[in-house]
Design an enzyme around this catalytic site. Structure first.
Site, mmCIF file in Angstrom:
data_model
loop_
_atom_site.group_PDB
_atom_site.id
_atom_site.type_symbol
_atom_site.label_atom_id
_atom_site.label_comp_id
_atom_site.label_asym_id
_atom_site.label_seq_id
_atom_site.Cartn_x
_atom_site.Cartn_y
_atom_site.Cartn_z
ATOM 1 N N HIS A 14 -37.783 -0.378 3.439
ATOM 2 C CA HIS A 14 -37.612 -1.589 4.258
ATOM 3 C C HIS A 14 -37.359 -1.230 5.719
ATOM 4 O O HIS A 14 -36.911 -2.065 6.491
ATOM 5 C CB HIS A 14 -36.471 -2.432 3.675
ATOM 6 C CG HIS A 14 -36.779 -2.883 2.280
ATOM 7 N ND1 HIS A 14 -37.244 -4.143 1.981
ATOM 8 C CD2 HIS A 14 -36.750 -2.206 1.101
ATOM 9 C CE1 HIS A 14 -37.465 -4.230 0.680
ATOM 10 N NE2 HIS A 14 -37.182 -3.059 0.119
ATOM 11 N N LYS B 272 -25.366 25.665 23.043
ATOM 12 C CA LYS B 272 -24.015 26.235 23.126
ATOM 13 C C LYS B 272 -23.760 26.787 24.521
ATOM 14 O O LYS B 272 -22.700 26.556 25.106
ATOM 15 C CB LYS B 272 -23.837 27.369 22.106
ATOM 16 C CG LYS B 272 -23.859 26.912 20.664
ATOM 17 C CD LYS B 272 -23.576 28.073 19.726
ATOM 18 C CE LYS B 272 -23.876 27.699 18.304
ATOM 19 N NZ LYS B 272 -23.914 28.842 17.402
ATOM 20 N N GLU C 26 -34.385 24.927 10.342
ATOM 21 C CA GLU C 26 -33.847 26.100 11.032
ATOM 22 C C GLU C 26 -34.632 27.362 10.672
ATOM 23 O O GLU C 26 -34.709 28.303 11.460
ATOM 24 C CB GLU C 26 -32.364 26.267 10.654
ATOM 25 C CG GLU C 26 -31.519 26.842 11.762
ATOM 26 C CD GLU C 26 -30.019 26.728 11.512
ATOM 27 O OE1 GLU C 26 -29.294 26.359 12.420
ATOM 28 O OE2 GLU C 26 -29.573 27.030 10.389
HETATM 29 O O1 PA5 Z 1 -27.680 28.617 8.939
HETATM 30 C C1 PA5 Z 1 -26.970 29.039 9.845
HETATM 31 O O2 PA5 Z 1 -26.853 30.244 10.075
HETATM 32 C C2 PA5 Z 1 -26.150 28.090 10.693
HETATM 33 O O3 PA5 Z 1 -26.417 26.765 10.371
HETATM 34 C C3 PA5 Z 1 -24.666 28.360 10.507
HETATM 35 O O4 PA5 Z 1 -24.353 28.230 9.150
HETATM 36 C C4 PA5 Z 1 -23.806 27.407 11.320
HETATM 37 O O5 PA5 Z 1 -24.133 27.500 12.676
HETATM 38 C C5 PA5 Z 1 -22.316 27.707 11.142
HETATM 39 O O6 PA5 Z 1 -22.039 29.034 11.461
HETATM 40 P P1 PA5 Z 1 -20.690 29.715 11.069
HETATM 41 O O7 PA5 Z 1 -20.581 29.784 9.603
HETATM 42 O O8 PA5 Z 1 -20.747 31.070 11.702
HETATM 43 O O9 PA5 Z 1 -19.564 28.869 11.657
#
Ligand code: PA5
Length: 447
Positions: free
Chosen positions: A310, A424, A289
Site C-alpha cells: 500500500h 566519521k 556493506e
Molecule cells: O560490519 C562492520 O564491520 C561494521 O558494521 C561494524 O560492525 C560497525 O561499524 C560496528 O563496529 P564495532 O563493532 O567496531 O563498534
C-alpha cells in the site's frame, strides 16, 4: 537436514539458463578461494567455520552468562551498531512474540537496543524506562572505539552505577570486544566486567554466530545450539558441491549477478511476516556493506508486505524497471487463526470465512509475485518451513556464503568497508576531535 529452498523460476523470463550457468566456472573457483582463504579479504573468513568452530566450552559460558543476566533482568539492553547490533536483533525479533506483554508472559526479559543512533530523545526516553526497571547491559564493539555505542555506553554505565552502586553495576555489564585492543577492552579490564571475544578473523557483519549474536539471543531466551546447528546444516550442504543445480548458495549468487548485468541493479528483499523486518535490515547491511564499492554493487532494499504493497507496491509494479525481488517466504506460521463467519456479512468477507489468515497472506504473496513478474520485476524465492532457531541459522549461513561468492563474482572485496570512514572524518572534524585540527579548519570553511 536442510529446510531452506531457493527457487528462481520466476526470473527465467528475464535471464536465460545460459546467463546463469555461465557463472559456474567462476563460482567453482570462488568456492575454492573461500575454502582455501586465498582471495581478497582472506583474513576475514573465520565466519565460514563458525557453526562448528564455536566449541562447547564457549557455548556453556555464553549460556551461563545469559542465565545469570536473565535472573537479574526485567529488561536487558544491548549496545552496539552495524554488525555489532543487527544480527542479534534480527534473530531475537524473528523468534520473539510481537508484543512485549507476551514476552513478559513467557518469562523472558524485554530486549532493548541502544548505541545504534545518536538521538538525544531516544537515549533520554531509554533512561526513563530504565529508571523503572531492573536491567542488565551487554555492550558490543569489536574496535571498542565506535562513537555511537561508546556514547550510549557512557550514559548507561553512569546510570547503572548510580542505580545499583559500582560493584553491582559491574556484575550487570558484559562487554564483547577485541581480545586485547581498544578502549572497551581496557575499560572492561579496569572495571572487571565479564567479557567475550569477537574473533580477529570475523568482520562485524559476519559475526552473528560469535558471542556478538549468540549472547543477546541466549539472554532473550532462545536456543543458540539450534541456531548453530541450522547454520552448520547449511555449511555442510554448501561444502558438498558448488554446482548451481545442487547448491542454493551458488544458485542465488549466480542468478542475482546474471540479473545485475541485465540492468537489475536493485534487489528488494520481501517478507510477509513482520517478525522478519530486522532480518531484512541485517541482510541490507550484509549486502550493502559487502558489495557497494568501486562504483559497483546491487543496491539492497527491503519491503514488508502486505503493509508496503500500500506504499512501495506502486513503484515496484510500475516504476523504473531496474528492480528484482527476493521473497523470504515462510510456509507455516506459529499460530492458527481462522476467519469467523458473520451472518450479516457487512464487510463481504464471508467468501473467505473458515479459511486461515495465513491462507489469505499466502494468496497475497502468490498474487503479488505474479503481478510483479508481469510488471517486469524478476522474482526469486527463498523459503523456509517455519521461523525457528534452526531455520534462522540456515538463513544466516546461506546469505553470508552467497554474499561472499557474489562479491567475488562482482570482483570486489566483500569483507572490507573503506567507505564508512568518510562520514566519521567529517563528524570528528566538525566536533573538533583532537588530532583532526586540519580537517576541522577545512570543513568549517565549507559551511
Ligand atoms: O560490519 C562492520 O564491520 C561494521 O558494521 C561494524 O560492525 C560497525 O561499524 C560496528 O563496529 P564495532 O563493532 O567496531 O563498534
Amino acid at each position: 537436514m536442510n529446510h531452506l529452498k531457493f527457487n528462481y523460476d520466476n526470473a527465467l523470463n528475464f535471464v536465460g539458463k545460459q546467463d546463469i550457468f555461465k557463472y559456474q566456472e567462476a563460482i567453482d573457483s570462488h568456492f575454492i578461494t573461500i575454502r582455501e582463504r586465498t582471495g581478497k579479504g582472506n583474513d576475514f573468513l573465520g565466519w565460514t567455520d563458525l557453526p562448528s568452530s564455536v566449541d562447547d566450552t564457549l557455548i556453556n559460558r555464553i549460556e551461563a552468562a545469559a542465565s545469570r543476566f536473565r535472573e537479574k533482568s526485567e529488561v536487558s539492553v544491548v549496545v552496539g551498531i552495524g554488525g555489532s547490533y543487527l544480527g542479534a536483533r534480527a534473530v531475537i525479533e524473528a523468534l520473539s512474540p510481537h508484543f512485549n506483554l507476551l514476552k513478559k508472559k513467557a518469562g523472558n526479559p524485554v530486549m532493548l537496543f541502544a548505541g545504534n543512533n545518536i538521538s538525544e530523545d531516544y537515549l533520554d526516553e531509554l533512561l526513563q524506562v530504565l529508571n523503572e526497571k531492573d536491567y542488565t547491559l551487554t555492550v558490543i564493539s569489536k574496535s571498542g572505539t565506535t562513537t555511537e555505542p561508546a556514547l550510549a555506553f557512557r550514559l548507561l554505565r553512569e546510570h547503572l552505577e548510580k542505580k545499583y552502586g559500582k560493584t553491582e553495576a559491574g556484575k550487570r555489564i558484559i562487554a564483547i570486544t577485541d581480545r586485547e585492543k581498544g578502549a572497551l577492552k581496557q575499560l572492561a579490564t579496569e572495571k572487571g566486567y565479564e567479557t567475550f571475544v569477537v574473533p580477529d578473523d570475523v568482520g562485524g557483519r559476519y559475526s552473528v554466530l560469535t558471542p556478538v549474536g549468540l549472547l543477546p539471543v541466549a539472554i532473550a531466551g532462545f536456543n543458540i545450539r539450534e541456531l548453530l546447528n541450522g547454520a552448520q546444516n547449511m555449511a555442510a550442504l554448501s561444502a558438498t558441491s558448488s554446482n548451481i543445480d545442487k547448491n542454493p548458495v551458488a544458485a542465488y549468487a549466480a542468478v542475482r549477478n546474471a540479473l545485475y548485468v541485465k540492468g537489475k541493479t536493485t534487489e528488494i528483499m520481501v517478507n510477509y511476516e513482520p517478525r522478519l523486518f530486522y532480518f531484512t535490515e541485517w541482510w541490507k547491511q550484509l549486502y550493502g556493506e559487502s558489495e557497494g564499492k568501486e562504483n559497483k554493487g546491487i543496491f539492497p532494499a527491503g519491503v514488508s508486505n502486505t503493509t508496503d504493497l500500500h506504499s512501495m507496491g506502486q513503484y515496484i509494479q510500475e516504476g523504473r524497471r531496474n528492480l528484482f525481488e527476493t521473497v523470504l517466504s515462510v510456509e507455516n506460521p506459529k499460530h492458527n487463526l481462522t476467519i469467523p463467519t458473520d451472518e450479516a456479512n457487512p464487510d463481504k468477507l464471508n467468501y473467505i470465512a473458515g479459511k486461515r489468515i495465513h491462507e489469505v497472506n499466502h494468496m497475497a504473496e502468490l498474487g503479488t509475485t505474479l503481478a510483479h513478474v508481469d510488471g517486469g520485476v524478476p522474482n526469486l524465492k527463498v523459503s523456509i518451513p517455519e521461523v525457528s532457531e534452526s531455520t534462522m541459522g540456515e538463513l544466516i549461513y546461506f546469505y553470508e556464503m552467497a554474499c561472499a561468492v557474489s562479491g567475488y563474482l562482482l570482483g570486489i572485496n566483500p569483507f572490507d568497508q573503506p567507505g564508512v570512514e568518510a562520514y566519521k572524518r567529517n563528524m570528528f572534524a566538525l566536533l573538533g576531535k583532537p588530532g583532526f585540527e586540519k580537517e576541522t579548519e577545512a570543513i568549517r570553511r565549507r559551511l
